[in-house]
Design an enzyme around this catalytic site. Structure first.
Site, short mmCIF file in Angstrom:
data_model
loop_
_atom_site.label_atom_id
_atom_site.label_comp_id
_atom_site.label_asym_id
_atom_site.label_seq_id
_atom_site.Cartn_x
_atom_site.Cartn_y
_atom_site.Cartn_z
N SER A 1 0.86 -1.19 0.00
CA SER A 1 0.00 0.00 0.00
C SER A 1 0.89 1.23 0.00
CB SER A 1 -0.86 0.01 1.26
OG SER A 1 -1.46 1.28 1.44
N TYR B 1 -2.56 -1.23 10.51
CA TYR B 1 -2.46 -1.44 9.05
C TYR B 1 -1.11 -0.92 8.55
CZ TYR B 1 -3.95 -1.17 4.11
OH TYR B 1 -4.06 -1.30 2.74
#
Ligand code: BGC
Length: 255
Positions: free
Chosen positions: A143, A156
């Site tokens: 990401s 995350y």
């Protein structure tokens, strides 16, 4: 077709980015192992699209947060197709909470799927490649948040930062075996992980203003980069993150 004769395992390929990757790799000639955890219909949809592209699809159910499941997934794939050449570690989850409210259960859920699962799936694939004396390609869907802070998503970000360093480390350790490993780092892509955001017009338009290319990405935008990294065109590429984010990462503007 760049992947004729290859077998690719795509984790979390019952929806979103994983589904687009499975279909794209099939259209390049690879047979596909379709891993999913709970979305059975989605996995079946992926398989019919893989078959429509003229390739074979095997559905395997596994919870990436459970190491036994992860090992079983690789074993089933190898038993069925005889080998695996390409592993796409795509499955991922995120939990939104202020740092002080994060529960141990949510922390474990995110780290187990996003980092531990990637670690042990990669380990199982590497053992298979070593046993069969073959090279292979590993692609992690990371990401922009392997670099960029994302307040309220600290677990995350920790998982994606972990995947970044794992990838760099393994590029060095696996290079001598002819195994490459790279990250693809999507920005804001229109997928189920973003359902809440997609239904919030105000947040959505603020986000688009932060994206130089002025749109959210499509799963296919990410799949195209994965297809390149999975192919022999990328034989000399390892240890690198490729951002597919419309320029999001580097866009800071003083208001
Ligand atoms: C997250 C999304 C987020 C995007 C851009 C992704 O990694 O899963 O929730 O919108 O990054 O910030």
């Amino acid at each position: 077709m760049k992947l004729e004769g290859k077998v690719a395992l795509v984790t979390g390929s019952s929806q979103g980015i994983g589904q687009a990757i499975a279909i794209r790799l099939a259209s390049e000639g690879a047979d596909i192992i379709i891993d999913y955890r709970s979305h059975t219909e989605g996995a079946e949809e992926t398989r019919s699209k893989v078959e429509a592209a003229g390739r074979k699809g095997l559905i395997v159910k596994a919870d990436l947060g459970v190491v036994n499941d992860v090992r079983q997934m690789i074993t089933e794939g190898v038993q069925h197709f005889g080998k695996i050449d390409i592993l796409v570690n795509n499955a991922g989850i995120e939990k939104n909470a202020s740092f002080w409210d994060v529960t141990e259960a949510d922390y474990d859920a995110v780290l187990n799927v996003n980092l531990k699962g990637v670690f042990f799936a990669t380990q199982a694939l590497v053992k298979h490649l070593m046993d069969t004396k073959r090279t292979g390609k590993i692609i992690n869907i990371s990401s922009v948040h392997e670099e960029l802070p994302f307040p309220h998503f600290t677990s995350y970000c920790a998982s994606k930062g972990g995947v970044k360093m794992m990838m760099r480390n393994l590029a060095v350790e696996l290079g001598p075996l002819g195994i490459t490993i790279n990250n693809v780092a999507p920005g804001a892509i229109e997928t189920p992980i973003n359902t809440k955001l997609l239904n919030d017009p105000e947040k959505l338009s603020a986000l688009k203003k932060n994206i130089p290319l002025s749109r959210l990405g499509q799963p296919e935008d990410v799949a195209a980069m994965v297809a390149f990294l999975a192919s022999s065109d990328a034989d000399y590429v390892t240890g690198t993150t490729f951002f597919v984010d419309g320029g999001l990462l580097w866009n800071y503007q003083e208001q």
